[in-house]
Design a protein around this motif. Structure first.
Motif, PDB file in Angstrom:
ATOM      1  N   VAL A 141      29.343  16.113   6.108  1.00 34.48           N
ATOM      2  CA  VAL A 141      30.431  15.250   5.448  1.00 34.48           C
ATOM      3  C   VAL A 141      29.941  13.552   5.383  1.00 34.48           C
ATOM      4  O   VAL A 141      29.915  12.918   4.157  1.00 34.48           O
ATOM      5  N   PHE A 142      29.829  13.181   6.363  1.00 36.21           N
ATOM      6  CA  PHE A 142      29.173  11.894   6.764  1.00 36.21           C
ATOM      7  C   PHE A 142      28.058  11.369   5.395  1.00 36.21           C
ATOM      8  O   PHE A 142      28.189  10.418   4.732  1.00 36.21           O
ATOM      9  N   LEU A 143      27.233  12.303   5.078  1.00 39.93           N
ATOM     10  CA  LEU A 143      25.738  12.172   4.273  1.00 39.93           C
ATOM     11  C   LEU A 143      26.480  12.240   3.058  1.00 39.93           C
ATOM     12  O   LEU A 143      25.886  10.808   1.826  1.00 39.93           O
ATOM     13  N   ALA A 144      27.144  12.706   2.620  1.00 37.27           N
ATOM     14  CA  ALA A 144      27.485  13.388   1.207  1.00 37.27           C
ATOM     15  C   ALA A 144      28.844  12.535   0.997  1.00 37.27           C
ATOM     16  O   ALA A 144      28.702  11.546  -0.166  1.00 37.27           O
ATOM     17  N   MET A 145      29.520  11.850   1.799  1.00 37.27           N
ATOM     18  CA  MET A 145      29.675  10.952   1.255  1.00 37.27           C
ATOM     19  C   MET A 145      29.239   9.312   0.985  1.00 37.27           C
ATOM     20  O   MET A 145      29.510   8.441  -0.113  1.00 37.27           O
ATOM     21  N   PHE A 146      28.039   8.919   2.052  1.00 38.67           N
ATOM     22  CA  PHE A 146      27.462   7.548   1.738  1.00 38.67           C
ATOM     23  C   PHE A 146      26.755   8.085   0.772  1.00 38.67           C
ATOM     24  O   PHE A 146      25.931   6.437  -0.122  1.00 38.67           O
ATOM     25  N   THR A 147      26.277   9.164  -0.131  1.00 44.36           N
ATOM     26  CA  THR A 147      25.085   9.503  -0.880  1.00 44.36           C
ATOM     27  C   THR A 147      26.140   9.305  -2.201  1.00 44.36           C
ATOM     28  O   THR A 147      25.840   8.449  -2.889  1.00 44.36           O
ATOM     29  N   GLY A 148      27.525   9.592  -2.119  1.00 42.95           N
ATOM     30  CA  GLY A 148      28.193   9.625  -3.004  1.00 42.95           C
ATOM     31  C   GLY A 148      28.550   7.995  -3.485  1.00 42.95           C
ATOM     32  O   GLY A 148      28.382   7.248  -4.633  1.00 42.95           O
ATOM     33  N   TRP A 149      28.704   7.055  -2.093  1.00 44.99           N
ATOM     34  CA  TRP A 149      28.695   5.230  -2.416  1.00 44.99           C
ATOM     35  C   TRP A 149      27.924   4.580  -2.755  1.00 44.99           C
ATOM     36  O   TRP A 149      27.391   3.366  -3.547  1.00 44.99           O
ATOM     37  N   PHE A 150      26.379   4.806  -1.987  1.00 51.27           N
ATOM     38  CA  PHE A 150      25.215   4.294  -2.146  1.00 51.27           C
ATOM     39  C   PHE A 150      24.967   4.731  -3.828  1.00 51.27           C
ATOM     40  O   PHE A 150      24.492   3.606  -4.140  1.00 51.27           O
ATOM     41  N   GLY A 151      25.170   5.846  -4.204  1.00 53.80           N
ATOM     42  CA  GLY A 151      24.846   6.160  -6.183  1.00 53.80           C
ATOM     43  C   GLY A 151      25.948   5.409  -6.054  1.00 53.80           C
ATOM     44  O   GLY A 151      24.923   4.716  -7.437  1.00 53.80           O
ATOM     45  N   ARG A 152      27.057   5.594  -6.624  1.00 57.33           N
ATOM     46  CA  ARG A 152      28.101   4.064  -7.229  1.00 57.33           C
ATOM     47  C   ARG A 152      27.552   2.960  -7.431  1.00 57.33           C
ATOM     48  O   ARG A 152      27.460   2.114  -8.255  1.00 57.33           O
ATOM     49  N   ILE A 153      26.911   2.207  -5.976  1.00 57.15           N
ATOM     50  CA  ILE A 153      26.527   0.872  -6.098  1.00 57.15           C
ATOM     51  C   ILE A 153      24.917   0.802  -7.132  1.00 57.15           C
ATOM     52  O   ILE A 153      24.970  -0.429  -7.319  1.00 57.15           O
ATOM     53  N   LEU A 154      24.506   2.001  -6.650  1.00 60.73           N
ATOM     54  CA  LEU A 154      22.870   1.809  -6.805  1.00 60.73           C
ATOM     55  C   LEU A 154      22.883   1.712  -9.135  1.00 60.73           C
ATOM     56  O   LEU A 154      22.394   1.243  -9.059  1.00 60.73           O
TER      57      LEU A 154
END
Length: 276
Positions: free
Chosen positions: A259-272
């Protein structure tokens, strides 16, 4: 109409057992009985595996497994007549499975009826010297649980009056066959000398990990004589094995990390990919 096959989770199994009450699954041996010879046969059969463990890497795409065996105390006359037959089976670990039928209502596919089967082999590979119908009769195969259509599938509620058990049982076998997990290879067993034989069995790319049981059955003139058994462990190797062990031994932490990895990936993709 569509069919779907799913594994029975421990929680679901507990709920079903409470609903089932005192209903008990019938074991194949109890339902069908085991064959007994009237007189002991002198012939014996043995099998051997070159390894007790097979490690599957991430690039595993399926392969053939070769099992060697030996026939002892064979009658030379029957050998010359070619009246000895060998069937070799590799049966995977068992698990409770749920078969669900999906029906279309108002343009939407929904789950309809379902049946639960207990202790179903996840994989089943068979090799034989000849066509099964040329070796012995169907009753013997059912008694010995030999052949993808002959081993018993125990329903969770054997007293069910729905009449769906045979249909769902056949569909479960069909699903497994389409997945490549149930297979039969005629001519996959051949004698390489008067007493030694070689069996070639299929290991699909999606072969389940766990303890597999190898069986070699000897027939003479259509009569079952002897059976030999051996064990084979199939495991994952490398990074996949670490993930597999983490998911099964530390399921809570594994789920939280996912769950944490999915949330982090979504947040990082949004920033990127944020637009200015």
């Amino acid at each position: 109409m569509q069919w779907r096959l799913s594994h029975l989770t421990p929680y679901t199994a507990l709920c079903l057992s409470l609903l089932a009450g005192n209903a008990q699954a019938i074991e194949p041996e109890t339902a069908l009985g085991l064959p007994h010879l009237q007189t002991p046969a002198a012939e014996t059969v043995e099998i051997g595996l070159s390894t007790e463990t097979i490690a599957l890497a991430s690039n595993f795409s399926g392969t053939d497994l070769t099992i060697f065996g030996a026939l002892d105390n064979a009658d030379p006359l029957i050998q010359r007549q070619g009246r000895y037959d060998i069937i070799v089976v590799l049966q995977g670990p068992s698990r409770d499975l749920v078969v669900r039928k999906k029906e279309r209502h108002l343009g939407v596919w929904v789950n309809a009826a379902s049946e639960t089967f207990m202790g179903v082999p996840l994989s089943y590979s068979l090799a034989s010297t000849r066509n099964l119908q040329d070796i012995t009769d169907p009753k013997t195969y059912r008694q010995l649980s030999v052949g993808t259509a002959n081993f018993y599938m125990a329903p969770e509620d054997p007293n069910s009056l729905s009449g769906n058990i045979p249909v769902f049982s056949d569909e479960l076998r069909s699903i497994k066959t389409r997945q490549g997990l149930y297979s039969q290879r005629v001519g996959g067993v051949e004698f390489i000398s008067r007493t030694l034989f070689r069996a070639t069995l299929a290991l699909p790319a999606n072969v389940p990990v766990g303890r597999h049981k190898a069986r070699a059955l000897l027939f003479r003139n259509g009569v079952f004589l002897r059976e030999a058994n051996a064990g084979l462990e199939i495991v994952k190797a490398g990074f996949e094995q670490s993930i597999y062990e983490a998911a099964h031994k530390h399921s809570l932490w594994y789920g939280l990390f996912a769950v944490f990895l999915a949330m982090f990936t979504g947040w990082f993709g949004r920033i990127l990919f944020k637009k200015d």
